[in-house]
Design an enzyme around this catalytic site. Structure first.
Site, PDB file in Angstrom:
ATOM      1  N   LYS A   1       0.821  -1.219   0.000  1.00 35.51           N
ATOM      2  CA  LYS A   1       0.000   0.000   0.000  1.00 35.51           C
ATOM      3  C   LYS A   1       0.852   1.266   0.000  1.00 35.51           C
ATOM      4  O   LYS A   1       0.460   2.282  -0.558  1.00 35.51           O
ATOM      5  CB  LYS A   1      -0.969   0.005   1.188  1.00 35.51           C
ATOM      6  CG  LYS A   1      -2.139  -0.937   0.981  1.00 35.51           C
ATOM      7  CD  LYS A   1      -3.290  -0.613   1.904  1.00 35.51           C
ATOM      8  CE  LYS A   1      -4.513  -1.434   1.519  1.00 35.51           C
ATOM      9  NZ  LYS A   1      -5.657  -1.197   2.411  1.00 35.51           N
TER      10      LYS A   1
ATOM     11  N   LYS B   1      -7.113 -13.238 -10.198  1.00 29.73           N
ATOM     12  CA  LYS B   1      -8.363 -13.180  -9.441  1.00 29.73           C
ATOM     13  C   LYS B   1      -9.236 -12.031  -9.946  1.00 29.73           C
ATOM     14  O   LYS B   1      -8.707 -10.971 -10.317  1.00 29.73           O
ATOM     15  CB  LYS B   1      -8.010 -12.932  -7.972  1.00 29.73           C
ATOM     16  CG  LYS B   1      -8.956 -13.566  -6.991  1.00 29.73           C
ATOM     17  CD  LYS B   1      -8.363 -13.459  -5.600  1.00 29.73           C
ATOM     18  CE  LYS B   1      -9.427 -12.950  -4.659  1.00 29.73           C
ATOM     19  NZ  LYS B   1      -8.979 -12.819  -3.301  1.00 29.73           N
TER      20      LYS B   1
ATOM     21  N   LYS C   1     -11.734  -5.457  -8.707  1.00 34.90           N
ATOM     22  CA  LYS C   1     -12.201  -4.172  -9.245  1.00 34.90           C
ATOM     23  C   LYS C   1     -11.048  -3.333  -9.785  1.00 34.90           C
ATOM     24  O   LYS C   1     -11.253  -2.356 -10.466  1.00 34.90           O
ATOM     25  CB  LYS C   1     -13.043  -3.401  -8.229  1.00 34.90           C
ATOM     26  CG  LYS C   1     -12.536  -3.332  -6.844  1.00 34.90           C
ATOM     27  CD  LYS C   1     -13.607  -2.724  -5.952  1.00 34.90           C
ATOM     28  CE  LYS C   1     -13.566  -3.336  -4.576  1.00 34.90           C
ATOM     29  NZ  LYS C   1     -14.728  -3.122  -3.788  1.00 34.90           N
TER      30      LYS C   1
END
Length: 341
Positions: free
Chosen positions: A123, A205, A208
């Site tokens: 992140k 996978k 979004k």
């Protein structure tokens, strides 16, 4: 008299705690892989569900959109089948004990432990302009979420295993210093968690963050959009509907079809014997549309009744608060804080 005694001493149900971030739309992969299992767990366990809105602000949010996302995520999870009568379902920010215990556990988490978290590294690279302290101490708050409710089990995906391990370490450390206070949670791997892949790149996978809009189906997509995405799904040149190694696209479609219809792979192969990929993709699209229709209808119903939504999340927060306060008071007493009042 004896009969009553045996009835009341039945073994208590194990407690499961699970939280999801309200970060926009829910994908078909999220729903079939995790949310559907959450719903099924409610019969066999004492479940506590939360929308982890405090975790979401480690990344900058636009206020109006954030508020909308939270309400929509809450309504959608109710529509998917979370029953607020059976399971407390609340917004994390409505129960202040999460933030309070989060700070306390920061003081029982080692800097080195947090710096080893792979999600922090990922992140930080993704949001290099905002590497805030919350992003770093996020796992301590996650430990607080779980430990507040004395959870026996926590459903975890691969990417959360490290965080659960840290929660266990923190619980054991605190228990070791002050005597048993927290239940040390175990990971719960659902038996039937389908791994749904991208329709455009079936080696990845469904997510979004997929660059190709046709790779990801959302639970709230309209029937036309769902059908268009399935018709464009990547397959192979074999033109044969069977589950086999190297047929990632077809295997993925078969997995989705199996999830929403309950049919086995053998039954699917028999159903489409001699038929082409066009027919098969259309059938998968239709089955998904049919499966999602009642969820979409319930979602729109909830969103048009804000009063009912508020009743659910307020009552959920009250139930959660009672459990959480009990744990927090015990923790504060053991550390040596002076009790109020």
């Amino acid at each position: 008299m004896n009969t009553m005694h045996t009835e009341t001493t039945t073994e208590r149900k194990k407690v499961i705690f699970s939280a999801i971030q309200p970060s926009g739309s829910v994908t078909l992969g999220n729903y079939l892989g995790a949310l559907r299992n959450w719903v099924a767990l409610q019969d066999d366990y004492d479940c506590i569900f939360a929308l982890a809105d405090l975790h979401t602000i480690t990344v900058r949010q636009e206020p109006a959109k954030f508020r909308k996302n939270i309400l929509e995520a809450y309504a959608l999870l109710l529509a998917c089948g979370i029953d607020p009568e059976k399971s407390p379902f609340f917004m994390q920010s409505h129960v202040s004990a999460h933030a309070e215990l989060g700070w306390i556990l920061d003081c029982y988490t080692q800097f080195g432990e947090l710096s080893r978290m792979t999600q922090f590294k990922d992140k930080s690279q993704k949001h290099a302009d905002n590497v805030n302290a919350g992003l770093f101490t996020y796992p301590s708050l996650m430990a607080a979420d779980i430990l507040l409710y004395q959870a026996d089990l926590v459903p975890v995906g691969v990417d959360q295993k490290q965080h659960l391990e840290l929660s266990r370490n923190i619980a054991e450390r605190f228990n070791g210093i002050y005597s048993p206070t927290f239940t040390v949670p175990e990971g719960y791997i659902p038996k039937t968690g389908a791994k749904i892949m991208s329709l455009q790149d079936p080696t990845k996978k469904m997510s979004k963050s997929d660059e190709n809009v046709n790779g990801c189906v959302y639970v709230l997509d309209t029937p036309d959009v769902i059908m268009r995405k399935f018709r464009r799904a990547v397959t192979d040149s074999d033109a044969c509907i069977r589950y086999a190694e190297g047929k990632d696209g077809v295997n993925n479609l078969m997995g989705i079809y199996s999830c929403v219809t309950g049919k086995t792979y053998e039954e699917i192969e028999a159903e489409f014997e001699g038929k082409g990929y066009g027919d098969f993709k259309t059938a998968v699209g239709e089955a998904v549309i049919e499966h999602l229709k009642p969820i979409q209808e319930r979602f729109h119903q909830y969103m048009s009744d804000k009063e009912y939504l508020a009743k659910c999340y307020n009552e959920g927060a009250e139930k959660a608060e009672r459990i959480a306060r009990k744990t927090l008071s015990k923790v504060m007493r053991k550390i040596g804080f002076v009790p109020r009042g």
